[in-house]
Structure formats: C-alpha cells, structure tokens
Design a protein around this motif. Structure first.
Motif, PDB file in Angstrom:
ATOM      1  N   GLY A  22      64.526  39.269  62.316  1.00  0.00           N
ATOM      2  CA  GLY A  22      64.785  40.351  61.374  1.00  0.00           C
ATOM      3  C   GLY A  22      63.537  40.836  60.655  1.00  0.00           C
ATOM      4  N   THR A  23      62.391  40.241  60.952  1.00  0.00           N
ATOM      5  CA  THR A  23      61.113  40.638  60.365  1.00  0.00           C
ATOM      6  C   THR A  23      60.203  41.153  61.463  1.00  0.00           C
ATOM      7  OG1 THR A  23      61.302  38.948  58.648  1.00  0.00           O
ATOM      8  CG2 THR A  23      59.114  39.875  59.040  1.00  0.00           C
ATOM      9  N   ILE A  24      59.576  42.278  61.239  1.00  0.00           N
ATOM     10  CA  ILE A  24      58.700  42.855  62.255  1.00  0.00           C
ATOM     11  C   ILE A  24      57.507  41.944  62.509  1.00  0.00           C
ATOM     12  CG2 ILE A  24      57.350  44.222  60.604  1.00  0.00           C
ATOM     13  CD1 ILE A  24      57.330  46.472  62.744  1.00  0.00           C
ATOM     14  N   GLN A  25      57.118  41.832  63.773  1.00  0.00           N
ATOM     15  CA  GLN A  25      56.051  40.932  64.194  1.00  0.00           C
ATOM     16  C   GLN A  25      54.852  41.744  64.685  1.00  0.00           C
ATOM     17  OE1 GLN A  25      56.600  37.588  63.753  1.00  0.00           O
ATOM     18  NE2 GLN A  25      58.628  38.144  62.983  1.00  0.00           N
ATOM     19  N   GLN A  26      53.653  41.400  64.199  1.00  0.00           N
ATOM     20  CA  GLN A  26      52.432  42.103  64.579  1.00  0.00           C
ATOM     21  C   GLN A  26      51.684  41.346  65.682  1.00  0.00           C
ATOM     22  OE1 GLN A  26      51.028  42.312  60.309  1.00  0.00           O
ATOM     23  NE2 GLN A  26      50.340  44.336  60.979  1.00  0.00           N
ATOM     24  N   PHE A  27      51.380  42.056  66.749  1.00  0.00           N
ATOM     25  CA  PHE A  27      50.660  41.493  67.894  1.00  0.00           C
ATOM     26  C   PHE A  27      49.411  42.328  68.159  1.00  0.00           C
ATOM     27  CE2 PHE A  27      53.470  38.560  70.571  1.00  0.00           C
ATOM     28  CZ  PHE A  27      54.320  38.246  69.518  1.00  0.00           C
ATOM     29  N   LEU A  38      40.733  34.309  67.289  1.00  0.00           N
ATOM     30  CA  LEU A  38      40.539  34.967  65.994  1.00  0.00           C
ATOM     31  C   LEU A  38      41.851  35.550  65.476  1.00  0.00           C
ATOM     32  CD1 LEU A  38      38.447  35.781  63.849  1.00  0.00           C
ATOM     33  CD2 LEU A  38      38.049  37.879  65.175  1.00  0.00           C
ATOM     34  N   ILE A  39      42.638  36.148  66.362  1.00  0.00           N
ATOM     35  CA  ILE A  39      43.946  36.692  65.984  1.00  0.00           C
ATOM     36  C   ILE A  39      44.831  35.590  65.404  1.00  0.00           C
ATOM     37  CG2 ILE A  39      46.100  37.627  66.935  1.00  0.00           C
ATOM     38  CD1 ILE A  39      44.266  39.221  68.917  1.00  0.00           C
ATOM     39  N   GLU A  40      44.826  34.438  66.045  1.00  0.00           N
ATOM     40  CA  GLU A  40      45.612  33.312  65.540  1.00  0.00           C
ATOM     41  C   GLU A  40      45.104  32.856  64.177  1.00  0.00           C
ATOM     42  OE1 GLU A  40      46.677  28.654  66.608  1.00  0.00           O
ATOM     43  OE2 GLU A  40      45.889  29.958  68.181  1.00  0.00           O
ATOM     44  N   GLU A  41      43.795  32.721  64.047  1.00  0.00           N
ATOM     45  CA  GLU A  41      43.228  32.239  62.800  1.00  0.00           C
ATOM     46  C   GLU A  41      43.570  33.154  61.626  1.00  0.00           C
ATOM     47  OE1 GLU A  41      38.842  32.182  61.192  1.00  0.00           O
ATOM     48  OE2 GLU A  41      39.093  30.556  62.645  1.00  0.00           O
ATOM     49  N   LYS A  42      43.689  34.441  61.885  1.00  0.00           N
ATOM     50  CA  LYS A  42      43.976  35.403  60.827  1.00  0.00           C
ATOM     51  C   LYS A  42      45.458  35.485  60.476  1.00  0.00           C
ATOM     52  CE  LYS A  42      39.721  36.578  60.163  1.00  0.00           C
ATOM     53  NZ  LYS A  42      39.021  36.215  58.904  1.00  0.00           N
ATOM     54  N   TYR A  48      48.766  40.349  72.018  1.00  0.00           N
ATOM     55  CA  TYR A  48      49.110  41.316  73.061  1.00  0.00           C
ATOM     56  C   TYR A  48      47.926  41.463  74.000  1.00  0.00           C
ATOM     57  CZ  TYR A  48      50.498  45.626  75.400  1.00  0.00           C
ATOM     58  OH  TYR A  48      50.831  46.555  76.354  1.00  0.00           O
ATOM     59  N   ILE A  49      48.206  41.618  75.298  1.00  0.00           N
ATOM     60  CA  ILE A  49      47.154  41.786  76.293  1.00  0.00           C
ATOM     61  C   ILE A  49      47.425  43.093  77.027  1.00  0.00           C
ATOM     62  CG2 ILE A  49      45.997  40.783  78.292  1.00  0.00           C
ATOM     63  CD1 ILE A  49      47.125  38.033  77.309  1.00  0.00           C
ATOM     64  N   SER A  50      46.617  44.072  76.731  1.00  0.00           N
ATOM     65  CA  SER A  50      46.806  45.439  77.207  1.00  0.00           C
ATOM     66  C   SER A  50      46.256  45.638  78.615  1.00  0.00           C
ATOM     67  CB  SER A  50      46.102  46.395  76.237  1.00  0.00           C
ATOM     68  OG  SER A  50      45.859  47.651  76.832  1.00  0.00           O
ATOM     69  N   LEU A  84      49.638  30.846  69.905  1.00  0.00           N
ATOM     70  CA  LEU A  84      50.558  31.968  69.725  1.00  0.00           C
ATOM     71  C   LEU A  84      51.135  32.413  71.065  1.00  0.00           C
ATOM     72  CD1 LEU A  84      48.512  34.233  67.271  1.00  0.00           C
ATOM     73  CD2 LEU A  84      50.210  32.487  66.706  1.00  0.00           C
ATOM     74  N   PRO A  85      52.338  32.979  71.059  1.00  0.00           N
ATOM     75  CA  PRO A  85      52.862  33.582  72.288  1.00  0.00           C
ATOM     76  C   PRO A  85      52.080  34.839  72.637  1.00  0.00           C
ATOM     77  CG  PRO A  85      54.325  34.045  70.441  1.00  0.00           C
ATOM     78  CD  PRO A  85      53.290  33.085  69.936  1.00  0.00           C
ATOM     79  N   SER A  86      51.878  35.051  73.924  1.00  0.00           N
ATOM     80  CA  SER A  86      51.149  36.225  74.401  1.00  0.00           C
ATOM     81  C   SER A  86      52.055  37.067  75.296  1.00  0.00           C
ATOM     82  CB  SER A  86      49.904  35.821  75.195  1.00  0.00           C
ATOM     83  OG  SER A  86      48.999  35.108  74.381  1.00  0.00           O
TER      84      SER A  86
END
Length: 301
Positions: A22-27, A38-42, A48-50, A84-86
């Motif tokens: 129910g909470t938006i997740q930022q990837f 770095l993304i995890e540390e922050k 996300y892998i584009s 983190l999940p990718s």
C-alpha cells in the motif's frame, strides 16, 4: 563482502510484499553493480535495470540491439551486488513466445526478482520516442502467457509493459492492460502516460500493481511519489537518472582536463578514495585476507 547474502528467492518474496504494502516503492536505475550498492545504501526499496541503460552502456541506442545473453549477464552482475530485489527490462522477450519462455528462465537463473515484457514490435524503440509500433493483442498476450508458463519460481514477478497509449490512445491502453492481466501478468507498466489522470485510469482498469516511469526528457512530467501514490501507483522507476548524472559529470571533467590540462578544479566534486573504498567494502576484504595469511615465515638459515 563479495555478493549479496540474500537469496534470489528471498528477494522475490520481498518484491511481492512491497507491491502489496500500500506504499509506493522507489526503484532507481542502476547502471553498474557499484551503483546498485549505492542505491541500497541510500535506503531505496529496490533496483531497476533499464534496457536503455544496458544498451547505452555498450555504446548502442535503445532499439533492440542487445541480446538475451548480454542482458541476463549484466543484470545478474548488478543484482548479485545488493540485498534489494532487482527488476530488469527484458524488452520484447527477445523473440517469439518460445524465446520469451527462455528469457524468463535465463533471467531467473541470473538471480533477478522479476522482469517486464513489452508489446512493441521486435526490434523495439525507446518508450518515450515517437513512431512506435505495437503488436496485435493476440501476440501481446501470447508473450505474457509464455512468460508465466515458463517461470519456475511462482514468486518471480512477470510484469507486462504496454506502449499502446502513444499509438491508439488511453482507452486502448486500458483495454490492453486488462487483457494482459487476464493473460497472467502480475503487474502492469503503462508506458508514456501523459498525466496523473491517465495513471489513475490504468489503476481503475486493473487490480494488480502498476508502475510509473519517471524518466527525464520523456512524455510524462516528473511527478513526485506523493502525487503518484495518490493516484494508486505502486512502484516508480528512475531508469536513466544515474547514468545521465554520471556521464554528465564525466563529460564536465573531461572538458576541464582538456581545457586546463589538469583535473584539479573538479576534484572536490569527485568521490573520494576513502568513500570508494567504503562502497566496495575494502576493509572487509582486508580483514578476510588477514585472517588467512596470519602466519609468520620461520627464520630458517
């Protein structure tokens, strides 16, 4: 030290739980393994892998030139570096339904938590460019059914991306999203929505999580997380943000180096040696080495 101690199976469960929270997740989008760390540390929820980033990193445009092997290999290198999940962009699945099935299993083997498959023609175009073409409904749904049938781990997320909004309008996007969910998609990625109203329309059309793509210089305004959550978006990606930032900084340093003959002016903007060592966990490797090579050579003459 080395790689994540969280298993791919645990990451997949975590992704499912996030999307149901129910909470938006930022990837944010990682452009290499170190940026994923770095993304995890922050404190972000996931990585996300584009597909555009993977292509651009090879010096190629995002027009379907990368191969399944290239994507699976690089995505796996990124995913293994973080707890983190990718989620990875698998373009059109790299071919017909049988190719899509293999794509899913190769991406599973690489340790990803999920992927998305789109409904563009193969080869595809960047989702925020004009002139896109989408496949017919039967082809689009066959891709998703093949993906769902091929996965071994039921928690591996199969997300369906549709680009039809830019071709046939919002109503077509709603209809396509419903059909993709009926085909088995766990989540929907409606690409190039024009405004918040359009995200809300997709939210109202389906009962699975939806994703918003907040890419710079694209068709969508850069809405913040509160705006997106208010219209029912479950997950937001920033696919090329870090790559653009990094290459932009690199270009400025090179310009300075060429103009002045030294990089000294730009040094205060750089990651320090100590910070880089911290990110790669240098001290843990040092301790590991010390715990093994802790003997002394006898003084034998």
């Amino acid at each position: 030290m080395l790689y994540s101690k969280t298993t791919p199976e645990q990451k997949r469960v975590a992704l499912r739980e996030m999307l149901a929270s129910g909470t938006i997740q930022q990837f944010p989008g990682a452009f290499n393994p170190l940026s994923a760390r770095l993304i995890e540390e922050k404190g972000f929820a996931g990585v996300y892998i584009s597909g555009a980033v993977l292509a651009n990193d090879l010096g190629l445009p995002d027009i379907g030139l990368t191969t399944l092997t290239e994507v699976a290999t690089r995505a796996g290198q990124i995913a293994r570096m973080t707890d983190l999940p990718s989620l990875v962009d698998a373009d059109t699945g790299f071919g017909e339904p049988m190719n899509v099935a293999r794509t899913v299993q190769e991406i599973e083997n690489a340790g990803l938590a999920g992927l998305h498959i789109e409904d563009q023609f193969n080869p595809k175009r960047c989702g925020h460019l004009d002139g896109k073409n989408v496949v017919d409904l039967d082809t689009a749904t066959k891709r998703i059914r093949a993906a769902v049938d091929a996965r071994r781990d039921p928690n591996f997320l199969i997300m369906a991306r549709t680009d039809i909004r830019a071709v046939d309008g919002l109503q077509a996007a709603k209809d396509r999203a419903k059909a993709l969910v009926d085909a088995g998609a766990d989540a929907i990625f409606p690409e190039a929505m024009r405004d918040l109203h359009e995200f809300r329309a997709i939210r109202d059309a389906v009962d699975v999580p939806i994703l918003a793509n907040m890419t710079e210089f694209g068709k969508s305004d850069l809405f913040d997380v509160n705006q997106l959550q208010a219209v029912g978006v479950n997950m937001v990606i920033y696919p090329v943000t870090l790559l653009r930032s990094a290459i932009g900084a690199a270009e400025r340093v090179l310009d300075t180096l060429k103009r002045l003959g030294t990089q000294e002016l730009r040094v205060p903007e750089m990651l320090t040696r100590a910070r880089l060592y911290d990110l790669v966990d240098y001290e843990a490797y040092n301790k590991f080495d010390s715990s093994i090579f802790n003997f002394q050579i006898p003084d034998i003459r």
